[in-house]
Write a protein that holds these residues in place. Structure first.
Motif, mmCIF file in Angstrom:
data_model
loop_
_atom_site.group_PDB
_atom_site.id
_atom_site.type_symbol
_atom_site.label_atom_id
_atom_site.label_comp_id
_atom_site.label_asym_id
_atom_site.label_seq_id
_atom_site.Cartn_x
_atom_site.Cartn_y
_atom_site.Cartn_z
ATOM 1 N N ASN A 35 0.831 -1.202 0.000
ATOM 2 C CA ASN A 35 0.000 0.000 0.000
ATOM 3 C C ASN A 35 0.871 1.260 0.000
ATOM 4 O OD1 ASN A 35 -1.019 2.053 2.456
ATOM 5 N ND2 ASN A 35 -2.442 1.828 0.757
ATOM 6 N N TYR A 36 0.424 2.261 -0.734
ATOM 7 C CA TYR A 36 1.141 3.531 -0.766
ATOM 8 C C TYR A 36 0.131 4.668 -0.889
ATOM 9 C CZ TYR A 36 0.262 3.560 -5.810
ATOM 10 O OH TYR A 36 -0.354 3.563 -7.038
ATOM 11 N N LEU A 37 0.580 5.870 -0.538
ATOM 12 C CA LEU A 37 -0.285 7.042 -0.600
ATOM 13 C C LEU A 37 -0.129 7.781 -1.926
ATOM 14 C CD1 LEU A 37 -2.241 9.092 0.620
ATOM 15 C CD2 LEU A 37 -0.279 10.187 1.749
ATOM 16 N N ARG A 38 1.093 8.223 -2.250
ATOM 17 C CA ARG A 38 1.306 9.029 -3.453
ATOM 18 C C ARG A 38 2.384 8.484 -4.389
ATOM 19 N NH1 ARG A 38 1.180 12.993 0.621
ATOM 20 N NH2 ARG A 38 -0.776 14.186 0.658
ATOM 21 N N ASN A 39 3.421 7.881 -3.825
ATOM 22 C CA ASN A 39 4.597 7.585 -4.635
ATOM 23 C C ASN A 39 4.476 6.220 -5.323
ATOM 24 O OD1 ASN A 39 7.206 7.347 -5.734
ATOM 25 N ND2 ASN A 39 7.997 8.727 -4.157
ATOM 26 N N GLU A 40 3.786 6.229 -6.458
ATOM 27 C CA GLU A 40 3.576 4.994 -7.222
ATOM 28 C C GLU A 40 4.903 4.404 -7.695
ATOM 29 O OE1 GLU A 40 0.960 3.441 -11.081
ATOM 30 O OE2 GLU A 40 1.082 5.576 -10.592
ATOM 31 N N GLN A 41 5.848 5.282 -8.046
ATOM 32 C CA GLN A 41 7.134 4.809 -8.544
ATOM 33 C C GLN A 41 7.891 4.024 -7.470
ATOM 34 O OE1 GLN A 41 9.740 7.886 -9.972
ATOM 35 N NE2 GLN A 41 11.350 6.461 -10.581
ATOM 36 N N LEU A 42 7.942 4.552 -6.246
ATOM 37 C CA LEU A 42 8.642 3.849 -5.171
ATOM 38 C C LEU A 42 7.967 2.526 -4.841
ATOM 39 C CD1 LEU A 42 9.802 6.412 -2.436
ATOM 40 C CD2 LEU A 42 11.214 4.989 -3.939
ATOM 41 N N ALA A 43 6.638 2.542 -4.795
ATOM 42 C CA ALA A 43 5.907 1.293 -4.526
ATOM 43 C C ALA A 43 6.198 0.266 -5.608
ATOM 44 C CB ALA A 43 4.416 1.571 -4.434
ATOM 45 N N GLY A 44 6.247 0.724 -6.851
ATOM 46 C CA GLY A 44 6.565 -0.178 -7.953
ATOM 47 C C GLY A 44 7.961 -0.753 -7.836
ATOM 48 N N GLN A 45 8.899 0.052 -7.344
ATOM 49 C CA GLN A 45 10.261 -0.447 -7.150
ATOM 50 C C GLN A 45 10.307 -1.537 -6.089
ATOM 51 O OE1 GLN A 45 12.678 2.993 -6.306
ATOM 52 N NE2 GLN A 45 12.464 3.831 -8.363
ATOM 53 N N VAL A 46 9.532 -1.371 -5.014
ATOM 54 C CA VAL A 46 9.471 -2.407 -3.976
ATOM 55 C C VAL A 46 8.921 -3.702 -4.566
ATOM 56 C CG1 VAL A 46 8.388 -3.069 -1.793
ATOM 57 C CG2 VAL A 46 9.242 -0.741 -2.090
ATOM 58 N N VAL A 47 7.846 -3.583 -5.339
ATOM 59 C CA VAL A 47 7.248 -4.768 -5.972
ATOM 60 C C VAL A 47 8.239 -5.413 -6.937
ATOM 61 C CG1 VAL A 47 5.433 -5.559 -7.537
ATOM 62 C CG2 VAL A 47 4.878 -3.982 -5.671
ATOM 63 N N SER A 48 8.918 -4.607 -7.725
ATOM 64 C CA SER A 48 9.885 -5.146 -8.696
ATOM 65 C C SER A 48 11.015 -5.893 -7.992
ATOM 66 C CB SER A 48 10.462 -4.016 -9.548
ATOM 67 O OG SER A 48 9.457 -3.433 -10.348
ATOM 68 N N GLU A 49 11.489 -5.339 -6.876
ATOM 69 C CA GLU A 49 12.556 -6.018 -6.131
ATOM 70 C C GLU A 49 12.066 -7.345 -5.552
ATOM 71 O OE1 GLU A 49 15.468 -5.204 -2.279
ATOM 72 O OE2 GLU A 49 14.659 -3.494 -3.395
ATOM 73 N N ILE A 50 10.841 -7.341 -5.043
ATOM 74 C CA ILE A 50 10.266 -8.581 -4.521
ATOM 75 C C ILE A 50 10.182 -9.631 -5.625
ATOM 76 C CG2 ILE A 50 8.094 -9.608 -3.710
ATOM 77 C CD1 ILE A 50 7.711 -7.061 -1.997
ATOM 78 N N GLU A 51 9.675 -9.238 -6.772
ATOM 79 C CA GLU A 51 9.511 -10.185 -7.878
ATOM 80 C C GLU A 51 10.856 -10.657 -8.409
ATOM 81 O OE1 GLU A 51 5.172 -8.628 -9.559
ATOM 82 O OE2 GLU A 51 7.020 -7.925 -10.508
ATOM 83 N N ALA A 52 11.841 -9.767 -8.429
ATOM 84 C CA ALA A 52 13.176 -10.156 -8.887
ATOM 85 C C ALA A 52 13.799 -11.212 -7.993
ATOM 86 C CB ALA A 52 14.081 -8.923 -8.949
ATOM 87 N N ASN A 53 13.377 -11.232 -6.726
ATOM 88 C CA ASN A 53 13.885 -12.219 -5.780
ATOM 89 C C ASN A 53 12.970 -13.435 -5.643
ATOM 90 O OD1 ASN A 53 16.324 -10.917 -4.933
ATOM 91 N ND2 ASN A 53 15.078 -9.443 -3.808
ATOM 92 N N GLY A 54 12.042 -13.572 -6.578
ATOM 93 C CA GLY A 54 11.186 -14.752 -6.613
ATOM 94 C C GLY A 54 9.921 -14.656 -5.792
ATOM 95 N N GLY A 55 9.607 -13.469 -5.261
ATOM 96 C CA GLY A 55 8.411 -13.303 -4.452
ATOM 97 C C GLY A 55 7.233 -12.779 -5.243
ATOM 98 N N GLN A 56 6.110 -12.592 -4.537
ATOM 99 C CA GLN A 56 4.886 -12.111 -5.166
ATOM 100 C C GLN A 56 4.373 -10.884 -4.424
ATOM 101 O OE1 GLN A 56 2.127 -15.454 -6.628
ATOM 102 N NE2 GLN A 56 3.111 -16.364 -4.836
ATOM 103 N N ALA A 57 3.990 -9.860 -5.182
ATOM 104 C CA ALA A 57 3.508 -8.634 -4.572
ATOM 105 C C ALA A 57 2.728 -7.830 -5.597
ATOM 106 C CB ALA A 57 4.674 -7.802 -4.032
ATOM 107 N N ALA A 58 1.933 -6.895 -5.091
ATOM 108 C CA ALA A 58 1.194 -5.976 -5.953
ATOM 109 C C ALA A 58 1.063 -4.643 -5.235
ATOM 110 C CB ALA A 58 -0.185 -6.528 -6.287
ATOM 111 N N PRO A 59 1.225 -3.530 -5.965
ATOM 112 C CA PRO A 59 1.023 -2.221 -5.352
ATOM 113 C C PRO A 59 -0.456 -1.856 -5.335
ATOM 114 C CG PRO A 59 1.694 -1.950 -7.631
ATOM 115 C CD PRO A 59 1.625 -3.434 -7.378
ATOM 116 N N LEU A 60 -0.879 -1.134 -4.307
ATOM 117 C CA LEU A 60 -2.279 -0.733 -4.211
ATOM 118 C C LEU A 60 -2.347 0.613 -3.493
ATOM 119 C CD1 LEU A 60 -4.895 -1.966 -5.223
ATOM 120 C CD2 LEU A 60 -5.177 -3.083 -3.009
ATOM 121 N N GLN A 61 -2.867 1.616 -4.182
ATOM 122 C CA GLN A 61 -2.932 2.961 -3.619
ATOM 123 C C GLN A 61 -4.185 3.140 -2.779
ATOM 124 O OE1 GLN A 61 -5.093 5.746 -4.149
ATOM 125 N NE2 GLN A 61 -3.796 7.073 -2.869
ATOM 126 N N ALA A 62 -4.025 3.761 -1.622
ATOM 127 C CA ALA A 62 -5.161 4.188 -0.799
ATOM 128 C C ALA A 62 -4.635 5.058 0.325
ATOM 129 C CB ALA A 62 -5.921 2.994 -0.217
#
Length: 255
Positions: A35-62
Motif C-alpha cells: 500500500n502507498y499514498l502518493r509515490n507509485e514509482q517507489l511502490a513499484g520499485q518495492v514490488v519489482s525487487e520482490i519479484e526479482a527475488n522470486g516473491g509475489q507482490a502488488a502495489p495498491l494505492q489508498a
C-alpha cells in the motif's frame, strides 16, 4: 517459509520500515500488498525487487485516513485473492525526528495532535474495521500495529507523535481482548529510532550518538530489525501471543 501463501497488507510500504516488512514477508512466502499514498514509482520499485527475488507482490494505492478508499482497497484484495490473513498498520503522517525543529509543549496546537492521530490511529482503525469481518469469517488473522518506544521513553519529547502512538497501543490492546475469540491476534511492534528512514533523515549525529550511547547493543535500529519482529508476530510461531508490545530498540526500553 513461515508465511507461505498468506495474504499480507502492509500500509505505507513504499519505503522505510514498511518496505522492509514487505520484502521480508515476500521472502517468507507471503503474497504482499504494497500500500502507498502518493509515490507509485517507489511502490513499484518495492514490488519489482520482490519479484526479482522470486516473491509475489502488488502495489495498491489508498489513503488510510479515508474510510471509503480503505473499504475499496480491502474489497479489491478480497475479490482478487479471496481473503486477507495479516495487516500491518505502518502508515503515518510524515514526521521528522529533529529535536531542533520540533514544537515544544507550549508551541503545539491541537491541530498538530489531530494530524498525527489521523495518520496513526484513524488509519489503523479504518484498516482494521474493513478487514475484521473477513478475518472473523475465516476465524483467523493477524493484526500488527507499528508504535514507537518513545511512548515508554521520550528521550526527545515529540509530543504529538508519541501521543498518537500511545493511542494506537491502547486500540491494539482493546482489539486483542475482543478479537481473541475469533482466532485473531492483535499486537504492536515498538521501534526505537530507526535509521535510515525519511523520518530520521534529519536527526542530527549528536542525537543519534546520544541514543546509541544509551542503548545496550550500541547501535540504532535498522528497518530490517523491525521487519523481523513483525514477521514473528505474523507467523504461526506467535499464534498464542496477543495484546503485546515488542520493543525493537536494542534494549533501550526494557519492560
Amino acid at each position: 517459509m513461515i508465511l507461505k501463501d498468506k495474504i499480507i497488507l502492509v500500509t505505507g510500504a513504499s519505503r522505510g520500515i514498511g518496505a522492509a516488512v514487505a520484502k521480508k514477508a515476500a521472502s517468507e512466502g507471503a503474497f504482499v500488498i504494497v500500500n502507498y499514498l502518493r509515490n507509485e514509482q517507489l511502490a513499484g520499485q518495492v514490488v519489482s525487487e520482490i519479484e526479482a527475488n522470486g516473491g509475489q507482490a502488488a502495489p495498491l494505492q489508498a489513503d488510510v485516513r479515508d474510510e471509503v478508499q480503505v473499504e475499496e482497497m480491502i474489497n479489491q484484495i478480497i475479490d482478487s485473492f479471496g481473503g486477507i490473513d495479516v495487516v500491518v498498520n505502518n502508515a503515518l503522517n510524515h514526521y521528522t525526528f529533529n529535536p531542533k525543529t520540533r514544537k515544544t509543549a507550549w508551541e503545539l496546537e491541537w491541530a498538530d495532535y489531530d494530524q498525527q492521530i489521523a495518520g496513526s490511529l484513524q488509519g489503523a482503525f479504518h484498516i482494521c474495521k474493513a478487514a475484521m469481518p473477513y478475518m472473523k469469517q475465516q476465524m483467523s488473522g493477524r493484526i500488527i500495529n507499528i508504535v514507537s518506544n518513545l511512548i515508554d521513553f521520550p528521550v526527545v519529547p515529540y509530543h504529538d507523535y508519541s501521543t498518537a502512538k500511545m493511542a494506537l497501543l491502547g486500540y491494539t490492546r482493546n482489539l486483542a481482548k475482543e478479537l481473541g475469540a475469533f482466532g485473531i491476534t492483535v499486537n504492536a511492534v515498538s521501534p526505537g529510532l530507526t535509521y535510515p528512514t525519511d523520518s530520521s533523515s534529519e536527526t542530527k549525529e549528536d542525537v543519534r550518538e546520544m541514543i546509541i550511547g544509551l542503548t545496550p547493543m550500541h547501535r540504532l535500529a535498522m528497518p530490517e530489525d523491525i521487519a523481523g519482529a513483525v514477521l514473528f508476530l505474523a507467523s504461526d510461531w506467535a499464534s498464542f501471543i496477543t495484546g503485546q508490545c515488542i520493543n525493537v530498540d536494542g534494549g533501550l526500553v526494557m519492560n
